[in-house]
Design a protein around this motif. Structure first.
Motif, PDB file in Angstrom:
ATOM      1  N   GLY A   1       0.821  -1.212   0.000  1.00 21.04           N
ATOM      2  CA  GLY A   1       0.000   0.000   0.000  1.00 21.04           C
ATOM      3  C   GLY A   1       0.848   1.252   0.000  1.00 21.04           C
ATOM      4  N   THR A   2       1.839   1.313   0.897  1.00 21.47           N
ATOM      5  CA  THR A   2       2.710   2.494   0.957  1.00 21.47           C
ATOM      6  C   THR A   2       3.638   2.557  -0.251  1.00 21.47           C
ATOM      7  OG1 THR A   2       4.255   1.242   2.360  1.00 21.47           O
ATOM      8  CG2 THR A   2       2.646   2.652   3.480  1.00 21.47           C
ATOM      9  N   ALA A   3       4.114   1.391  -0.736  1.00 21.21           N
ATOM     10  CA  ALA A   3       4.992   1.384  -1.912  1.00 21.21           C
ATOM     11  C   ALA A   3       4.258   1.881  -3.146  1.00 21.21           C
ATOM     12  CB  ALA A   3       5.525  -0.023  -2.154  1.00 21.21           C
ATOM     13  N   ASN A   4       3.023   1.433  -3.326  1.00 21.29           N
ATOM     14  CA  ASN A   4       2.234   1.861  -4.474  1.00 21.29           C
ATOM     15  C   ASN A   4       1.959   3.362  -4.424  1.00 21.29           C
ATOM     16  OD1 ASN A   4       0.389   1.165  -6.855  1.00 21.29           O
ATOM     17  ND2 ASN A   4      -1.053   2.142  -5.445  1.00 21.29           N
ATOM     18  N   PHE A   5       1.628   3.859  -3.246  1.00 25.27           N
ATOM     19  CA  PHE A   5       1.355   5.290  -3.107  1.00 25.27           C
ATOM     20  C   PHE A   5       2.625   6.107  -3.304  1.00 25.27           C
ATOM     21  CE2 PHE A   5      -0.110   9.056  -0.477  1.00 25.27           C
ATOM     22  CZ  PHE A   5      -1.059   9.458  -1.400  1.00 25.27           C
ATOM     23  N   ASN A   6       3.770   5.529  -2.949  1.00 27.52           N
ATOM     24  CA  ASN A   6       5.029   6.256  -3.065  1.00 27.52           C
ATOM     25  C   ASN A   6       5.515   6.337  -4.508  1.00 27.52           C
ATOM     26  OD1 ASN A   6       7.431   7.533  -1.898  1.00 27.52           O
ATOM     27  ND2 ASN A   6       8.498   5.656  -2.455  1.00 27.52           N
ATOM     28  N   TYR A   7       5.392   5.233  -5.261  1.00 22.02           N
ATOM     29  CA  TYR A   7       5.996   5.176  -6.593  1.00 22.02           C
ATOM     30  C   TYR A   7       5.001   5.327  -7.743  1.00 22.02           C
ATOM     31  CZ  TYR A   7      10.427   3.699  -4.536  1.00 22.02           C
ATOM     32  OH  TYR A   7      11.594   3.656  -3.829  1.00 22.02           O
TER      33      TYR A   7
END
Length: 319
Positions: A256-262
């Motif tokens: 979730g955080t990786a998708n929102f970050n990249y």
């Protein structure tokens, strides 16, 4: 420096981080917050590693993977936070060219390895719930070691490829990175040479190291949940789900955080928002993993209590 010299510059010696530069009056507070987060991350993950080593109940493939995940999270945060903490006390927040490439190498290695390792952990849970009679064979210690070694190999090869390609870039000013860490997409923005090869490799890596493990994990949990729902008793369903609840929570938080970050659109976001999103992915997530396993896993909680008891009462050792 003339425009000609700028366009032919290949000897960049340092980069300047612009992250947190808009809040010079809060540097002391930021230092304390990130120091607490870093120490909590180190302590939590080290306790998980120690607990899986000393408790016989945790000598299983599932917890072997967990101890490697904790080690990864320590590497992950140690790549970025120490440099960040030092820079809070410096007026000019810099990192050397070699230091930036080293940070990219270890950061990308940790992130890529974690993606594949989470998929391996999902496979472990699939075998445990969907094929329990074959679990001792399909998830022997030899298989577990091979899966962990394969995860590290994927992360290292991916990272080495990106880092080597990054050394071939011609960088031209300004040598300012609008962030608090070095990363491949940020470095490509500073290049005045052709970056098509770097970008192509980045897209391939995103699909193979990022998307493929994510889809594999999602597919595994689709089969796992389907198998759990077919269990006739409510108590059986709860017991089965409890064995994978912690890992599923970690997977959701990580991706979730990786998708929102990249993968989110870059337009319309301020520097502060970019920094906040990256902090959630790079700093907060590694701290949450041991907390999630400690709160949601009875075996881990029991092992941690025994470990704490042994540390508190060392006089019980026979003399």
């Amino acid at each position: 420096m003339t425009p000609f010299e700028m366009n032919n510059q290949t000897f960049v010696t340092e980069f300047i981080f612009l992250g947190f530069s808009n809040h010079s009056n809060l540097q002391g507070l930021f230092f304390l917050v990130f120091l607490v987060i870093y120490l909590t991350t180190l302590l939590g993950n080290m306790l998980i590693i120690m607990a899986t080593r000393v408790s016989p109940a945790l000598h299983t493939p599932m917890y072997f993977f967990l101890s490697n995940l904790s080690f990864l999270d320590i590497c992950y945060t140690s790549t970025t936070i120490p440099v960040l903490l030092v820079n809070f006390f410096r007026e000019k927040k810099t990192i050397s060219y070699e230091g930036c490439l080293s940070q990219i190498f270890f950061f990308v290695t940790s992130a890529g390895t974690e993606c594949v390792l989470l998929a391996a952990m999902a496979y472990d849970r699939y075998v445990a719930i969907c094929r329990p009679l074959q679990y001792p064979v399909l998830m022997s210690m030899k298989v577990s070691v091979c899966l962990v070694a394969g995860s590290w190999l994927c992360g290292l090869v991916n990272s080495a490829t990106h880092t080597v390609l990054a050394t071939m870039l011609t960088l031209c000013g300004p040598n300012q990175i609008s962030h608090f860490l070095c990363d491949i997409p940020l470095l490509l923005k500073l290049a005045c040479s052709d970056t098509s090869v770097n970008e192509s490799v980045l897209h391939v890596a995103s699909a193979t190291i990022g998307l493929s493990p994510c889809l594999f994990t999602a597919g595994s949990y689709t089969l796992i949940i389907s198998a759990i729902l077919r269990i006739p008793s409510a108590q059986g369903r709860r017991k089965a789900f409890s064995t994978c609840a912690s890992h599923l929570t970690v997977v959701v938080v990580f991706y979730g955080t990786a998708n929102f970050n990249y993968d989110r659109p870059r337009e319309g976001y301020s520097l502060d928002m970019d920094i906040l999103v990256s902090v959630l992915f790079c700093v907060v997530t590694p701290m949450l993993n041991p907390i999630i396993y400690s709160l949601r896993n009875k075996e881990v909680k029991s092992a941690l209590r025994k470990l704490a008891g042994g540390c508190a009462f060392p006089c019980n050792i026979n003399v």
